[in-house]
Design an enzyme around this catalytic site. Structure first.
Site, PDB file in Angstrom:
ATOM      1  N   HIS A   1       0.652  -1.367  -0.128  1.00 29.29           N
ATOM      2  CA  HIS A   1       0.065   0.090  -0.003  1.00 29.29           C
ATOM      3  C   HIS A   1       0.804   1.332   0.045  1.00 29.29           C
ATOM      4  CE1 HIS A   1      -3.686  -2.425   0.491  1.00 29.29           C
ATOM      5  NE2 HIS A   1      -4.255  -1.378   0.450  1.00 29.29           N
TER       6      HIS A   1
ATOM      7  N   LYS B   1      -9.871  -7.718   8.334  1.00 24.97           N
ATOM      8  CA  LYS B   1     -10.440  -8.160   9.384  1.00 24.97           C
ATOM      9  C   LYS B   1     -10.155  -6.752  10.353  1.00 24.97           C
ATOM     10  CE  LYS B   1      -6.670 -10.118  11.728  1.00 24.97           C
ATOM     11  NZ  LYS B   1      -6.016  -9.606  13.208  1.00 24.97           N
TER      12      LYS B   1
END
Lengths: 186, 279
Positions: A40, A105
């Site tokens: 990222h 999550k």
């Protein structure tokens, strides 16, 4: 929650994104990409330099995962989600550029949820720790960028019926908040 | 005096690295099965069933139950009559290197917190050595994933906080962590000692078998109290809402400074992995 799971194919089109609501159980198939912390950071640096990204974004789903190495005869090693908040500094920009969904999550920050509502995207939870089960739904895996990052490299995955749950939808809903409210004992 | 060649540790550590990641312990499986019955939330129940199914697949295929095969934490209790020939540290790290490479386990360790280059073989291990009576060596391996470790803390409470303050600190920590550490969680609490001792005892507490409480009556009572309070939070399996937020709380106590009430809180995910060997 007792309803049948929805069958969804990635990349996601607008109609699919609009149809998904918090609490929906989804069996996700199609093509998705993996990416976690280091990938990222690189994607955003690439954008800041004005260069082209190594993967498409429109409607695409990024799975926050760093898989274990594949044993001989396996497509991929165990592959469960990593905690998503660490991608929060980067996700709003990717959502703005068309990303349709994320699998991870744990809780997302306000900026991410706002971007999902503004541009239309969904956040799915995969079961953290159920990594051998999830890996069995991955039919093909290929490193497509940042190979030197090892487990953090970006992989293109072909998946079939990966079980996920919609946690944040394009309407601002949050399953973690709603679920907790329902079962909290004051 | 019993002399042991340090290199004898390497194959033991290698096997423990692999076994701990492939085969979840029976105590964990048993509390998870019990949790399926106790969970009211359909989504929570489904999560618990999938976690059990995952454990079966991991054991059957001998693959990692969780892809985050963790920082390799090694606890060694060395009998005072044992003398090791050679480097214990090198022998352990070689075992980790072989276990993680040959066992197809993920290499998650970076050389430095800021430079962040992967060491490529999951070394170095975190090694805690204690001297104990006798001539045996007790080795426990506890791989620890990053997601749950990130939700852990040490609170230096005021002694006036007392038991209520300690319970509140633990419940607050689990509450704030929410869905992040892969609930249902297991909580290790280190009470007393210095800052680092509280953290270490919190980690050591996580080695105790699930479904049990402390042998000390008062400690057991506080463990039960914490477990009850945490399970009122409603976070549930994976944070989807439910009754089972926590599978167990373990407290380890240690003498304390007159000015301090240190409280280490180490959160573990449901994929609680540890394996032991005696040499």
């Amino acid at each position: 929650m007792a309803e049948e799971a929805k069958k969804v194919t990635a990349p996601l089109d607008d109609a699919t994104i609009k149809d998904l609501k918090i609490g929906d159980r989804v069996l996700l198939s199609g093509t998705i990409y993996t990416g976690r912390d280091a990938a990222h950071k690189r994607l955003i640096e690439t954008l800041e330099k004005g260069e082209e990204l190594p993967i498409p974004l429109e409607g695409q789903v990024i799975f926050y995962v760093g898989p274990a190495p594949a044993k001989p005869g396996k497509v991929i090693g165990s592959a469960g989600p990593t905690t998503s908040y660490r991608m929060d500094p980067y996700a709003p920009k990717l959502i703005e550029l068309g990303m349709g969904g994320m699998i991870g999550k744990g809780n997302r920050g306000k900026e991410v949820r706002d971007a999902m509502k503004k541009y239309g995207a969904v956040y799915f939870a995969s079961i953290g720790g159920a990594a051998a089960l999830t890996a069995d739904t991955i039919k093909k895996a290929e490193v497509v960028a940042y190979e030197e990052l090892g487990p953090e490299a970006i992989r293109k995955l072909e998946i079939k019926d990966m079980p996920v749950v919609v946690v944040n939808d394009a309407y601002g809903g949050d399953l973690y908040e709603e679920g907790r409210k329902e079962y909290e004992i004051k | 005096m019993r002399v042991i060649k340090a290199e004898e540790l390497t194959p033991i550590i290698k096997k423990l690295c692999m076994d701990s990641n492939y085969f979840l312990d029976d105590d964990l499986i048993n509390v998870l099965k019990k949790a399926v019955d106790e969970e009211d939330s359909p989504a929570g129940k489904e999560v618990l069933e999938k976690i059990l199914e995952n454990a079966e697949i991991a054991a059957r295929d001998e693959v990692a139950a969780c892809q985050d095969t963790g920082f390799t934490v090694v606890f060694m209790d060395i009998g005072e009559d044992v003398f090791f020939e050679g480097s214990i540290n090198e022998a352990i790290n070689e075992g980790v290197r072989q276990g993680y490479t040959d066992g197809y386990l993920r290499k998650s360790i970076l050389d430095d917190a800021l430079r962040r280059k992967n060491t490529g073989d999951n070394t170095p291990a975190i090694i805690h050595i204690r001297e104990v009576p006798g001539d045996k060596v007790h080795i426990t391996i506890a791989p620890k994933g990053g997601g749950a470790e990130n939700m852990s803390t040490v609170k230096m409470l005021s002694p006036a906080a007392g038991e209520d303050g300690v319970v509140q600190a633990v419940v607050d920590q689990v509450s704030q962590a929410g869905a992040n550490p892969c609930p249902p969680v297991i909580v290790g609490v280190g009470l007393g000692g210095t800052f680092e001792m509280a953290a270490l005892n919190a980690k050591r507490a996580l080695l105790r078998p699930l479904g049990t409480f402390s042998d000390d009556e008062e400690t057991a009572r506080i463990e039960k109290r914490m477990l009850t309070e945490i399970n009122k939070l409603g976070i549930g399996p994976q944070g989807f809402g439910g009754r089972v937020t926590c599978l167990g709380v373990f407290i380890e106590r240690y003498p304390c400074h007159i000015a301090s009430l240190s409280c280490g809180i180490n959160i573990n995910c449901h994929s609680s992995r540890h394996k032991e060997a005696v040499l």
